[in-house]
Design a protein around this motif. Sequence first.
Motif, short mmCIF file in Angstrom:
data_model
loop_
_atom_site.label_atom_id
_atom_site.label_comp_id
_atom_site.label_asym_id
_atom_site.label_seq_id
_atom_site.Cartn_x
_atom_site.Cartn_y
_atom_site.Cartn_z
N ARG A 49 40.53 38.53 21.84
CA ARG A 49 39.94 38.99 23.09
C ARG A 49 40.97 38.94 24.21
O ARG A 49 41.61 37.92 24.42
CB ARG A 49 38.72 38.13 23.45
CG ARG A 49 37.94 38.64 24.65
CD ARG A 49 36.54 38.05 24.73
NE ARG A 49 35.66 38.54 23.67
CZ ARG A 49 35.09 39.75 23.66
NH1 ARG A 49 35.34 40.59 24.64
NH2 ARG A 49 34.31 40.12 22.68
N PRO A 50 41.17 40.05 24.91
CA PRO A 50 42.16 40.04 26.00
C PRO A 50 41.63 39.24 27.19
O PRO A 50 40.43 39.09 27.35
CB PRO A 50 42.31 41.52 26.36
CG PRO A 50 41.09 42.20 25.84
CD PRO A 50 40.53 41.35 24.72
N PRO A 51 42.53 38.75 28.02
CA PRO A 51 42.12 38.01 29.21
C PRO A 51 41.25 38.88 30.14
O PRO A 51 41.40 40.10 30.13
CB PRO A 51 43.43 37.67 29.92
CG PRO A 51 44.51 37.91 28.93
CD PRO A 51 43.99 38.86 27.91
N PHE A 91 43.36 44.86 21.39
CA PHE A 91 44.34 43.89 21.88
C PHE A 91 45.04 43.18 20.72
O PHE A 91 46.24 42.94 20.75
CB PHE A 91 43.65 42.88 22.80
CG PHE A 91 44.58 41.97 23.53
CD1 PHE A 91 45.58 42.49 24.35
CD2 PHE A 91 44.46 40.59 23.41
CE1 PHE A 91 46.45 41.64 25.05
CE2 PHE A 91 45.32 39.74 24.11
CZ PHE A 91 46.32 40.26 24.92
N GLN A 108 45.77 48.04 28.83
CA GLN A 108 45.22 48.77 29.98
C GLN A 108 45.47 50.27 29.86
O GLN A 108 44.58 51.08 30.08
CB GLN A 108 45.84 48.23 31.29
CG GLN A 108 45.28 46.87 31.66
CD GLN A 108 46.10 46.18 32.75
OE1 GLN A 108 46.16 44.95 32.78
NE2 GLN A 108 46.74 46.94 33.62
N ARG A 124 41.45 39.50 33.17
CA ARG A 124 42.15 40.33 34.17
C ARG A 124 42.44 41.72 33.62
O ARG A 124 42.52 42.69 34.37
CB ARG A 124 43.43 39.65 34.64
CG ARG A 124 44.46 39.42 33.54
CD ARG A 124 45.74 38.79 34.08
NE ARG A 124 46.59 38.36 32.97
CZ ARG A 124 46.53 37.16 32.40
NH1 ARG A 124 45.70 36.24 32.86
NH2 ARG A 124 47.32 36.85 31.38
N VAL A 125 42.59 41.82 32.31
CA VAL A 125 42.85 43.13 31.73
C VAL A 125 41.65 44.04 31.97
O VAL A 125 41.78 45.18 32.40
CB VAL A 125 43.14 43.03 30.20
CG1 VAL A 125 43.30 44.41 29.58
CG2 VAL A 125 44.39 42.20 29.96
N LYS A 126 40.48 43.49 31.73
CA LYS A 126 39.27 44.27 31.95
C LYS A 126 39.12 44.64 33.44
O LYS A 126 38.81 45.79 33.77
CB LYS A 126 38.05 43.48 31.49
CG LYS A 126 36.75 44.22 31.73
CD LYS A 126 35.58 43.51 31.09
CE LYS A 126 34.27 44.19 31.49
NZ LYS A 126 33.11 43.55 30.86
N PRO A 152 38.82 43.52 21.69
CA PRO A 152 39.51 42.51 20.87
C PRO A 152 40.31 43.13 19.71
O PRO A 152 41.44 42.72 19.44
CB PRO A 152 38.36 41.64 20.33
CG PRO A 152 37.27 41.79 21.34
CD PRO A 152 37.37 43.22 21.79
N ASN A 186 41.43 45.03 35.62
CA ASN A 186 42.39 46.09 35.95
C ASN A 186 41.95 47.44 35.42
O ASN A 186 42.08 48.46 36.08
CB ASN A 186 43.77 45.75 35.36
CG ASN A 186 44.43 44.59 36.07
OD1 ASN A 186 44.04 44.25 37.19
ND2 ASN A 186 45.40 43.97 35.42
N VAL A 187 41.44 47.42 34.19
CA VAL A 187 41.01 48.68 33.59
C VAL A 187 39.86 49.28 34.38
O VAL A 187 39.86 50.47 34.72
CB VAL A 187 40.59 48.47 32.12
CG1 VAL A 187 39.88 49.70 31.58
CG2 VAL A 187 41.81 48.16 31.25
N MET A 188 38.89 48.45 34.70
CA MET A 188 37.72 48.97 35.41
C MET A 188 38.11 49.51 36.78
O MET A 188 37.58 50.52 37.24
CB MET A 188 36.64 47.89 35.55
CG MET A 188 36.01 47.42 34.23
SD MET A 188 35.37 48.73 33.15
CE MET A 188 33.99 49.36 34.13
N VAL A 216 42.62 53.24 29.74
CA VAL A 216 42.60 54.32 30.73
C VAL A 216 42.68 55.67 30.00
O VAL A 216 42.00 56.63 30.37
CB VAL A 216 43.76 54.16 31.74
CG1 VAL A 216 43.87 55.39 32.63
CG2 VAL A 216 43.53 52.92 32.60
N ALA A 252 41.09 50.71 37.47
CA ALA A 252 41.93 51.90 37.26
C ALA A 252 41.11 53.15 36.99
O ALA A 252 41.41 54.24 37.50
CB ALA A 252 42.90 51.66 36.11
N TYR A 261 34.34 48.89 26.15
CA TYR A 261 35.49 47.99 26.32
C TYR A 261 35.18 46.63 25.70
O TYR A 261 35.97 46.08 24.93
CB TYR A 261 35.84 47.84 27.80
CG TYR A 261 36.97 46.86 28.02
CD1 TYR A 261 38.29 47.29 28.07
CD2 TYR A 261 36.72 45.48 28.12
CE1 TYR A 261 39.33 46.39 28.23
CE2 TYR A 261 37.76 44.58 28.28
CZ TYR A 261 39.06 45.03 28.34
OH TYR A 261 40.08 44.13 28.47
#
Lengths: 314, 192
Positions: free
Chosen positions: A57-59, B43, B61, A61-63, B40, A65-67, B65, A69, B35
């Motif tokens: 699972r990514p941190p 990533f 990211q 903050r990645v989500k 997971p 940033n994506v949202m 996008v 962006a 997402y």
Amino acid sequence: MDEQLHILTGSYALNALEGDERASFEQHALASEQTREEVRGLSAAAAMLAYGVEPVRPPQRVKDNVMAAIRNTRQVPAEAVVTDGAAGAAQRGHDGGVRPGAGADLRLGTGEGSGPEHGSAAGAGAGTDELGARRGRRSAGSGGSGRARPGGSRPGAVRALAAAAGVLLLAGAGLTGWALGQSTENNRLEQELAQAEQTQGAMLGILTSEDAKVATARMADGAVVSVAYAPSLNQGAVTAHGLPELPAGKTYELWLQHDDVMVPAGLMSGASAGSPMMALLEGQLSGATAVGITVEPAGGSPAPTTEPIMVQEL
Amino acid sequence: MRLPWLRPAEPSPPTHEDLVRRVALGDEAAFEELYDAVSPQVFGLIRRVVRDPAQSEEVTQEVFVEVWQQAARFDADRGRAVSWILVIAHRRAVDRIRAAQASADRDLRQGIKEFQESYDDVQDIVEAKIEGERVLKALESLTQAQQEAIRLAYYGGYTQQEVANLLKVPVGTVKTRIRDGMIRLRDKLGVA
């Protein structure tokens, strides 16, 4: 069949070829149905390798940033794609007016019932209309207003994408090697990159389409020019090896012959001196009877100003 | 015939494919759900290939996008949404490391070490993941030499030339190993 190139199917499917190698391979693949068939299968297998990695699972903050962006990122308009029948799926249940899967003639030859195993790489090449947005330019300053921009795009380009989408899962993954760090790219490089990726993505679509016709001509000076045309995609491309280097201020221009008129179909150049050239044919392919190449002043001409160095009937 | 007062059964949760369709129409909530469901796996793959955590986050990211931008081009008739996204992820991950490579050549020794570690990871694939299991099984049916070459190329993001350097074998040998291995993998997985 060129065994030396045919043997690269596996490496191609894994994204393990470098620029020139890949270009040579693609040109070979254009002329060989057997190679194209193998690329389709091996690419499907390569896509499965992604499942061999443990999820992480990514941190958060990645989500975040994506949202953030995506709110500033324009989408490829669903309407335009759907109009072409390329991504009917996106339209299902929307108004029922469009039959899904009209692009089915582009189907992968991955065998019946293989269903879920093959992914698709719809994102493969960029649409002509989306060049700038291609590399995830997230703060385009367009005010985020253009989302779902309706229609008006070029059917040919969109269909090429559809092709890349279904045909070759790795259409996308095959486009590496043009890599440049995203954050440091300037606009010009970004544009060139997008252009290159688009060409390659469409090229892949053509060379893996079931109905691609390819004509290869060897010229007096040893240059080899191939013209590929996939009627189901209304898309064609020209590749050339060994055409003479042109002096500054000159360019190769492509033409489509409609009746007795030569219609400009784009310029063609190589990535670097001596490297293979590749270009998509722009404009209306259906009804064209021949493809020609001339040498023109840089920037191209509206009508040929020199005798063609090659004419290939379609 | 359905009687008017009978309600249809509880609707099943949307599939990933449904979500992508909604994303294509600009649905941010659907995007968020997608997402959460697939990040997971995405990533995990990107970290495997890119290795550097900060860069892996950036690439992740970029991938999402792109998914947002390109959702209209996904065609469910041709495959699953997750596969589509993972193909994008692999391409972008490889793009990233090749770009890094241009400025500073990657240390091949280090590569071998990491490759061995990544091999261990592959063994740890969650049992419940059916695809993972199938892929692992299929990979194990290859010769050791084939597995090695394919793993380095796909999970390591190395070109065939780099794989040859790493393994200290001629590049022709690598081409053959990769192709023969991929053909076997394709047949084992029944994807073509």
